[in-house]
Design an enzyme around this catalytic site. Structure first.
Site, mmCIF file in Angstrom:
data_model
loop_
_atom_site.group_PDB
_atom_site.id
_atom_site.type_symbol
_atom_site.label_atom_id
_atom_site.label_comp_id
_atom_site.label_asym_id
_atom_site.label_seq_id
_atom_site.Cartn_x
_atom_site.Cartn_y
_atom_site.Cartn_z
ATOM 1 N N SER A 154 61.510 -16.598 -14.057
ATOM 2 C CA SER A 154 60.745 -16.055 -12.614
ATOM 3 C C SER A 154 61.766 -15.888 -11.614
ATOM 4 O O SER A 154 61.669 -15.081 -10.571
ATOM 5 C CB SER A 154 59.725 -16.932 -12.281
ATOM 6 O OG SER A 154 60.372 -18.171 -11.821
ATOM 7 N N ASP B 96 58.003 -23.218 -1.011
ATOM 8 C CA ASP B 96 58.572 -23.058 -2.111
ATOM 9 C C ASP B 96 60.047 -23.099 -2.250
ATOM 10 O O ASP B 96 60.649 -22.276 -1.706
ATOM 11 C CB ASP B 96 58.046 -21.636 -3.115
ATOM 12 C CG ASP B 96 58.578 -21.632 -4.527
ATOM 13 O OD1 ASP B 96 59.376 -22.197 -4.984
ATOM 14 O OD2 ASP B 96 58.082 -20.661 -5.225
ATOM 15 N N HIS C 87 61.783 -20.490 -5.894
ATOM 16 C CA HIS C 87 61.775 -18.981 -6.110
ATOM 17 C C HIS C 87 62.327 -18.183 -4.891
ATOM 18 O O HIS C 87 61.744 -18.527 -3.771
ATOM 19 C CB HIS C 87 60.264 -18.462 -6.253
ATOM 20 C CG HIS C 87 59.911 -19.053 -7.669
ATOM 21 N ND1 HIS C 87 59.061 -20.212 -7.610
ATOM 22 C CD2 HIS C 87 60.100 -18.889 -8.955
ATOM 23 C CE1 HIS C 87 58.816 -20.604 -9.030
ATOM 24 N NE2 HIS C 87 59.398 -19.868 -9.807
#
Length: 374
Positions: free
Chosen positions: A179, A347, A350
């Site tokens: 990701s 987060d 990411h």
């Protein structure tokens, strides 16, 4: 009175009756057909006289979509899978083609053609992407299939144009990862992004085509076994690059992949690509935004099976980009607050669009330092 020669000079030139068509624009679904497109309904089966159609129309449905124009309707593939025979077929002269797809209402859908993945996990209603593909057997066979099981796999429009009569891919950089590397849609404006998505910003398209086959949540075993590596191996050739960055999800106990297993699966992929004559580049993942010590130094060297990746590069004699250390040096230089601003809100793992751009820049600069790119 006009002679035949005079009349011919006044008329627009037309292709010969038997000239091969090398570009198409298809509008799928049961609604109105947009100007300039060929309409295709779910029930339209392939026949050689028209040169296109569904291989198994009984497994197709006409559905609505949320967009306008070609995006207002779509067809749904009710039977799918990269090896499925439920394909949309188009007769084409052999050559290299650019294919642009628009999906209908869908999430995490992938596009497959010639029995392998072409685009991974397209997400969002009327999402678009494009890819290049060589046609060797006179026909494109395409379908939309699962990126996530349980979705509706739909196609609103398809545009095909020939780039070359030679059915060989241009020099290409193939990218594998998770990701932090993968594409997010819309590609130009997505809030979240992976560095593989941004790599073409720093690589001239005239030098290399970038094909990002990374996907969220991926581990080494999945990348090798579930179709992504297969797609790369089908097309990769001498002069191409394969950049592979994994390890983040591999360290998660739920994935049941020890560091030793991770290393050997990665070794297998490295060897398979080397056997194709391409150049392998292993990359280590960046750390979390919060990996700062009390002195304001960012360090994530003990994360993500990094040591196994470094050792494997040395053992197999392939290039290594230690993006983990390179990004840490950059994060240290800009400080914790500016680093956090390069990640998604709430987060620490990411990157956002800006963060992915910076990671792609750092990786490309290291490629230049190592003489991999001018």
């Amino acid at each position: 009175m006009l002679t035949g020669c005079m009349l011919a000079a006044l008329l627009p030139s037309l292709p010969a009756a038997n000239a091969a068509v090398t570009s198409y624009k298809f509008d799928f679904g049961g609604g109105a057909v947009e100007a300039g497109y060929t309409g295709v309904r779910a029930e339209d089966g392939y026949n050689a006289s028209k040169g296109h159609g569904f291989n198994t129309p009984a497994n197709m449905r006409n559905v609505s979509a949320a967009g306008k124009g070609v995006g207002s309707d779509a067809v749904q593939f009710t039977t799918f899978g990269i090896k499925s025979s439920n394909t949309f077929n188009v007769d084409l002269p052999n050559g290299l083609y650019k294919v642009k797809v628009m999906l209908g209402n869908t999430g995490r859908s992938s596009v497959a053609a010639e029995g392998v993945y072409q685009v991974i996990n397209m997400t969002g209603n009327n999402v678009t992407d494009e890819f290049e593909i060589p046609i060797w057997d006179g026909q494109l066979n395409l379908l939309v299939t699962e990126g996530k099981v349980g979705g509706a796999f739909t196609l609103s429009s398809l545009e095909i144009s020939q780039l070359s009569t030679n059915p060989v891919t241009r020099p290409t950089i193939y990218v594998g990862g998770d990701s932090t590397v993968s594409n997010y849609y819309p590609l130009a404006t997505s809030i979240q992004a992976g560095w593989g998505q941004m790599l073409q910003q720093y690589i001239k398209p005239s030098d290399y085509n970038v094909r990002n086959m990374a996907s969220a949540g991926q581990i080494a075993r999945g990348f090798r076994n579930d179709g992504q590596l297969e797609a790369i191996l089908q097309y990769i050739k001498p002069g191409d690059y394969f950049i592979l960055q994994l390890g983040i999800n591999d360290t998660n106990p739920k994935n049941n992949e020890t560091e030793a297993e991770f290393k050997e699966i990665m070794r297998n992929m490295v060897q398979l690509v080397k056997a194709k004559g391409a150049t392998v580049i292993l990359s280590t993942p960046q750390g979390r935004a919060t990996d700062f010590n009390s002195a304001g130094v960012h360090n994530a060297e003990n994360r993500w099976y990094r040591q196994a990746t470094i050792a494997l590069a040395a053992e197999e004699g392939v290039r290594l980009i230690d993006l983990n250390v390179i990004s840490s040096a950059y994060f240290t230089s800009i400080g914790p607050a500016a680093t956090l601003a390069l990640y998604m809100d709430g987060d620490t793992l990411h990157p956002n669009h800006a963060g992915a751009l910076e990671l792609a820049r750092l990786l490309t600069e290291e490629m230049k330092k190592q003489g991999l790119y001018r």
